[in-house]
Design an enzyme around this catalytic site. Structure first.
Site, PDB file in Angstrom:
ATOM      1  N   GLY A 633      -6.787-103.545  -6.409  1.00 18.58           N
ATOM      2  CA  GLY A 633      -5.898-104.490  -7.078  1.00 18.58           C
ATOM      3  C   GLY A 633      -6.660-105.327  -8.061  1.00 18.58           C
ATOM      4  O   GLY A 633      -7.853-105.128  -8.294  1.00 18.58           O
ATOM      5  N   GLY A 635      -6.455-109.534  -9.537  1.00 14.76           N
ATOM      6  CA  GLY A 635      -5.763-110.823  -9.576  1.00 14.76           C
ATOM      7  C   GLY A 635      -6.288-111.665 -10.704  1.00 14.76           C
ATOM      8  O   GLY A 635      -7.081-111.179 -11.525  1.00 14.76           O
ATOM      9  N   LYS A 639     -11.216-108.289 -10.252  1.00 17.42           N
ATOM     10  CA  LYS A 639     -10.809-107.064  -9.565  1.00 17.42           C
ATOM     11  C   LYS A 639     -11.018-107.183  -8.060  1.00 17.42           C
ATOM     12  O   LYS A 639     -11.915-107.882  -7.606  1.00 17.42           O
ATOM     13  CB  LYS A 639     -11.630-105.895 -10.090  1.00 17.42           C
ATOM     14  CG  LYS A 639     -11.252-105.528 -11.516  1.00 17.42           C
ATOM     15  CD  LYS A 639     -12.088-104.385 -12.038  1.00 17.42           C
ATOM     16  CE  LYS A 639     -11.685-104.079 -13.476  1.00 17.42           C
ATOM     17  NZ  LYS A 639     -12.733-103.380 -14.206  1.00 17.42           N
ATOM     18  N   LYS A 654     -13.401-109.479  -3.562  1.00 19.53           N
ATOM     19  CA  LYS A 654     -12.921-109.993  -4.849  1.00 19.53           C
ATOM     20  C   LYS A 654     -14.115-110.299  -5.712  1.00 19.53           C
ATOM     21  O   LYS A 654     -14.933-111.144  -5.356  1.00 19.53           O
ATOM     22  CB  LYS A 654     -12.140-111.283  -4.625  1.00 19.53           C
ATOM     23  CG  LYS A 654     -10.779-111.019  -4.139  1.00 19.53           C
ATOM     24  CD  LYS A 654      -9.900-112.213  -4.295  1.00 19.53           C
ATOM     25  CE  LYS A 654      -8.523-111.772  -3.861  1.00 19.53           C
ATOM     26  NZ  LYS A 654      -7.701-112.848  -3.416  1.00 19.53           N
ATOM     27  N   ASP A 750       0.190-120.397  -6.465  1.00 16.09           N
ATOM     28  CA  ASP A 750       0.498-119.062  -6.988  1.00 16.09           C
ATOM     29  C   ASP A 750       1.091-118.196  -5.891  1.00 16.09           C
ATOM     30  O   ASP A 750       0.663-117.070  -5.677  1.00 16.09           O
ATOM     31  CB  ASP A 750      -0.764-118.438  -7.598  1.00 16.09           C
ATOM     32  CG  ASP A 750      -0.432-117.286  -8.542  1.00 16.09           C
ATOM     33  OD1 ASP A 750       0.764-117.146  -8.902  1.00 16.09           O
ATOM     34  OD2 ASP A 750      -1.340-116.515  -8.909  1.00 16.09           O
TER      35      ASP A 750
END
Ligand SMILES: *[C@@H]1O[C@H](CO)[C@@H](O)[C@H](O)[C@H]1NC(C)=O
Ligand SMILES: *[C@@H]1O[C@H](CO)[C@@H](O)[C@H](O)[C@H]1NC(C)=O
Ligand SMILES: *[C@@H]1O[C@H](CO)[C@@H](O)[C@H](O)[C@H]1NC(C)=O
Ligand SMILES: *[C@@H]1O[C@H](CO)[C@@H](O)[C@H](O)[C@H]1NC(C)=O
Ligand SMILES: *[C@@H]1O[C@H](CO)[C@@H](O)[C@H](O)[C@H]1NC(C)=O
Length: 954
Positions: A633, A635, A639, A654, A750
């Site tokens: 994924g 964000g 990455k 992350k 978020d």
């Protein structure tokens, strides 16, 4: 490093610079003493949102700069110097450093609307080039330094709305260029120096709301250009209004409300443009001047001891809006031709407040037009009021202050679907083509000292004035709302829309944004005295403009705009090079990247309890050297990789991207915070890596992916209503923990379906929290600041509209976003789909009683009353006004109650939905723990729940 800069910096630099000049032509190098001054100034500021991280870099003023600092072109000595420092509305606290005085070429010094305290350094008086000194809207205290009187090029001195005390220095008489002197709303005392009459350029003198005393100097009448004189709420004990003021022939506004003045009102009939005269709440005697300029909009003489009668000649005042004569000793009759001679347009209004006088009759016919308000209470004319049919005007209490006005709301007939509905775009109200959808710039703007009492009759003129000053077409400006504030002042929110043109652009390009911002911040508009001086309250860029983030140079660096010039050739120590690179900048993206990585890698080892440190090598091994196949994924932070550690545990890694890299201190602060957050509904942090200029966070890996995946049409498995409810509850509990149990509290900022992960038992775990900023905490005085004010962050479709408008982030902003997730759970839809907004769509069908028409068909059967309650909870979470949204605690309680209503079989999912895509280890244990799933997610590690679980563990 700071020490180095101070003591050996200049030396190193001189040799360094000469080298560079030989090597690289046309490189601009900042005067080293100015760099020191900038660094000192920054060190005395508290900059919570890191706006100033790189302010020693900066743009040449000759390009259309966007930063906080801009420089002039290179001088003959090869150095460039700071020309403008603009730090408007940046949440800065701390003080102004004396070293600012060393910025010898500074023209604009702008710290408006921050929280600065301390005093104004006298050294600012050394900056002889200064044109604009804008310090209004802070908490500055102490006296005004005499030294500022030396600023002979200063045109604008704004220190209003601070806590300045002491006297107005006589030396200010030497501010020979000053046009605008705004010292209002402070605690300045003493006499107004008569020497100020030497200010031959002065246009606006605002000294209202201070503790000034002594005489009102008659010499001020020698100010040849004076347009606005505003001295309200001071105490000139018993002074008279000097008769010489009639010589202020260019005066537009004279406001001396509540100044303890005595004596008679001078004859102002010879001042042709006078529009606004407020002498109320003094101790004036004598009669009203019978002749006043035909331009009068406002005459306020209330609360004096004036006598005589109301002049019939006032019927010539054809644009009069307010005549306030209440609480005086007026006698005689009321000339009805004041309103009868007038023709009123739709927006025109006239208020005549004549209460508490000795007026005995009305001269002429009463028949009052709609737009006229007449107040007569407390006059003899009211004694037989019912006889003369004037009863309705004889109430003695004021019905409001008469200045309540509102702008009319714009309603569109355009189809909702065609404009992206994420709050950033809207239909341009008066667009030349129908339904032109664009994203406006939003600007907080205030008229500080207007010369009218009602705005609506002038709003059109004002729009024309502003658009022509900004070089825009009239339709490009829309006044979203305005409100009268004490002063009286008019505060408004402006929207500026991009022009409709052949390119069909829906946003302003960056050059235009820069140009517009510059128009506002350089005060280069054509002046209008009637509207008076303006204030720029904010110019924050959101939505499509947030990339052009003024003052947050970090963004720009991340885009690779900035860099240093080639360093390699120079034999300096590593430290010296670091200093030098701070000072020397040039656009070169490639270079910068290496540099900032290097700087970060000069690491001090740090340990954080409860989380593990991983080496870069371990991370590379776990992800097969960050193989794209391992990427799961991406964000806002960077990455996300799936990694397998040497002990075979699977983790999510992350990896921060260039733009997300933080200073080491910040990185560890954040890890420290994350490491203390533990809740079954939060994804837990396992460790971090901070090596080789990389920053990575290592989390537990959740094989079942995100809620968004599960809701998408492509998902292999279906979630039934019970599962969805449990996911909603789990998410709410995780967030409630962040709001109430984390110390300091954390706002997520978020929340979205793709930030809610599901573990092997489908328990919701909230991810990505704490990667932004902390929730507000108590300030020094111990009062709780209940919001965080900053640039809008978040994901379109999930952003609280109130936060978007006000930039005030509260816990209710998270409630809003979670409400959107609930609506997704309910409908399976995306927050924004085909230009439709999920809240509007669901609210519409809900109102129509057709809620069930939008329920996700993949959900199977469900108890309708539970769905109904869940739906209405979701809509309440998404209410426009934060006060009407439930708290996160109430959300949790309501979800628990809904779960209680669920028939037992529905709360558990059927086996048919199995198997998962998860790892085999967890799936084998899963079969045996179905009921654990149901029970544990109801009770959980509940911090607040006082309800017994609906489904008891077996
Ligand atoms: C700055 O903006 C103005 C107005 O848009 C434009 O005329 C000018 O060329 C720009 N200057 C630079 C250096 O980009
Ligand atoms: C003041 O302004 C004038 C005119 O713009 C300029 O020539 C002069 O250099 C300025 N003085 C200083 C000290 O900057
Ligand atoms: C005042 O009135 C005169 C005559 O109507 C007009 O020419 C002038 O522009 C007005 N001044 C202002 C400031 O509106
Ligand atoms: C002013 O009068 C006009 C004409 O009678 C009317 O249309 C308008 O609504 C009135 N405006 C206000 C603010 O009352
Ligand atoms: C305009 O809309 C706002 C918010 O929707 C509302 O509070 C206000 O009363 C409306 N004003 C008018 C004149 O309808």
């Amino acid at each position: 490093m700071m020490l180095l800069v101070r003591f050996c910096g200049p030396l190193l630099l001189v040799s360094y610079c000469s080298l560079v000049f030989l090597a690289v032509a046309r490189t601009s190098i900042t005067d080293p003493s100015e760099v020191n001054a900038l660094l000192a100034a920054r060190n005395s500021l508290i900059d919570p949102f890191k706006h100033l991280e790189n302010w020693d870099k900066g743009d040449p003023c000759t390009s259309n700069w966007t930063g906080v600092v801009c420089y002039d072109t290179i001088g003959t000595d090869g150095y460039r110097r700071v020309q403008e420092l603009q730090l408007l509305n940046m949440n800065l606290s701390g003080n102004l450093a004396p070293q600012l005085g060393q910025l010898s070429q500074l023209k604009i010094l702008d710290f408006m609307w921050n929280e600065l305290d301390g005093s104004i350094p006298k050294e600012i008086g050394n900056i002889s080039s200064l044109r604009l000194l804008l310090l209004n809207g802070n908490k500055l205290s102490g006296a005004l330094p005499d030294e500022l009187g030396c600023l002979s090029n200063l045109t604008r001195l704004q220190v209003d709305e601070n806590k300045i005390s002491g006297q107005i220095p006589k030396s200010y008489a030497n501010l020979s260029s000053v046009k605008h002197l705004h010292l209002n709303n402070n605690s300045i005392s003493g006499q107004i120096p008569s020497e100020l009459s030497k200010l031959s350029s002065l246009l606006h003198l605002l000294l209202d709301n201070n503790n000034l005393s002594g005489n009102l100097p008659s010499e001020l009448s020698n100010l040849p250009e004076l347009r606005i004189l505003q001295l309200d709420n001071n105490n000139f004990s018993g002074s008279e209004i000097p008769a010489t003021y009639r010589n202020l022939s260019k005066l537009v506004k004279l406001s001396l409300r509540n100044c303890s003045l005595r004596g008679a009102i001078p004859d102002f009939s010879s001042i042709p443009d006078l529009s606004y005269l407020d002498l109320s709440w003094n101790d004036l005697t004598g009669t009203i001047p019978s002749k006043l300029s035909v331009n009068m909009t406002t005459i306020n003489l209330s609360g004096n001891r004036l006598n005589g009668s109301i002049p019939g000649s006032f019927s010539n005042l054809l644009i009069l809006q307010r005549l306030s004569l209440e609480n005086n000793l007026f006698t005689g009759s009321i000339p009805a031709n004041i309103w009868q001679n007038r023709s009123f347009n739709t927006n025109d209004r006239l208020t005549l407040d004549l209460r508490n006088n000795s007026l005995s009759k009305i001269l002429g016919k009463l028949n009052l037009p709609h737009n006229v308000t007449l107040r007569l209470g407390g006059n003899p004319v009211c004694i037989d009021a019912y006889v003369s049919n004037i009863d309705q005007f004889c109430g003695s209490e004021a019905e409001g202050d008469g200045t309540t006005e509102s702008s009319t709301n714009y309603t569109t007939t355009c189809p909702i679907q065609a404009c992206p509905v994420d709050n950033f775009f809207e239909y341009v109200p008066e667009s030349p083509v129908p339904c032109f959808c664009a994203s406006p710039l939003r600007i907080g703007y205030r008229l500080k000292s207007p010369s009218f009492s009602y705005f609506l009759p002038y709003i059109y003129l004002f729009e024309k004035y502003l658009t022509s000053a900004l070089e825009l077409e009239p339709y490009q400006l829309y006044i979203d709302s305005f409100i009268w504030e004490e002063g009286p002042r008019v505060k408004m929110y402006l929207k500026l829309f991009p022009a409709w043109n052949d390119e069909h652009s829906h946003i302003f390009n960056s050059t235009e944004v820069q140009r517009l911002r510059r128009m506002f911040t350089s005060w280069n508009f054509r002046r209008t005295d009637f509207f008076g001086p303006y204030e720029l309250l904010n110019f924050t860029l959101v939505g499509p403009y947030s990339e052009m983030n003024f003052g947050t140079q970090r963004t720009r660096i991340s885009k690779g705009v900035w860099a240093a010039i080639t360093l390699g050739a120079i034999a300096c120590t590593v430290v010296a090079s670091t200093i030098v690179t701070l000072l020397i900048v040039r656009r070169n993206a490639r270079y910068h990247q290496n540099l900032s990585r290097k700087r970060l890698s000069s690491k001090i080892s740090m340990k954080v309890d409860g989380v593990k440190f991983f080496s870069f090598k371990e991370m590379a091994l776990a992800t097969d050297n960050f193989n794209s196949l391992a990427q799961v994924g991406r964000g806002g932070y960077g990455k996300v990789y799936r990694g397998i550690l040497s002990d075979n545990t699977t983790v999510a890694i992350k990896r921060a991207e260039q733009g997300s890299l933080q200073g080491q201190k910040e990185f560890f602060t954040e890890i420290g915070l994350l490491s203390r957050l533990h809740h079954r509904n939060l994804v837990s942090l396992i460790g971090y890596c901070d090596e080789k200029g990389e920053q990575m966070l290592v989390y537990e890996f959740l094989p079942n992916g995100t809620l968004r995946d599960w809701l998408s049409a492509k998902a292999k498995e279906k979630l039934n209503f019970g599962m969805r409810l449990n996911i909603a509850l789990g998410s709410a509990k995780g967030i409630l923990y962040l709001h109430t149990e984390a110390n300091p509290p954390v706002f997520h900022r978020d929340i979205k379906a793709s930030n809610i992960l599901l573990d092997s038992k489908l328990i919701a775990k909230v991810a990505d929290f704490g990667l932004s900023r902390l929730a507000p905490v108590q300030n020094d005085e111990g009062t709780l600041l209940n919001h965080v004010s900053t640039v809008v962050k978040g994901t379109p479709g999930y952003i609280d509209p109130e936060y978007f408008l006000t930039h005030k982030l509260t816990d209710k902003s998270d409630v809003y976003s979670l409400g959107i997730v609930f609506l997704e759970l309910l409908t399976g839809m995306h927050p924004i789909f085909h230009g439709k907004n999920i809240v509007r769509e669901v609210a519409m069908v809900h109102r129509a009683g057709m809620m069930f028409s939008v329920i996700d068909s993949r959900m199977g059967s469900y108890p309708s009353e539970c769905v109904e309650r869940f739906g209405s909870l979701a809509l309440r979470c998404c209410h426009d006004t934060p006060e009407n949204r439930p708290s996160m605690l109430e959300v949790v309680r309501e979800l628990e109650n809904i779960l209680k209503m669920m028939p037992e079989t529905d709360a558990i999912f059927s086996e048919s939905m199995y198997p998962y895509s998860g790892t085999s280890a967890s799936s084998s244990s899963f079969y045996t723990s179905i009921n654990q799933y149901a029970s544990s997610s109801v009770s959980g590690s509940d911090l607040i729940s006082d309800v017994t679980p609906t489904i008891n563990p077996r």
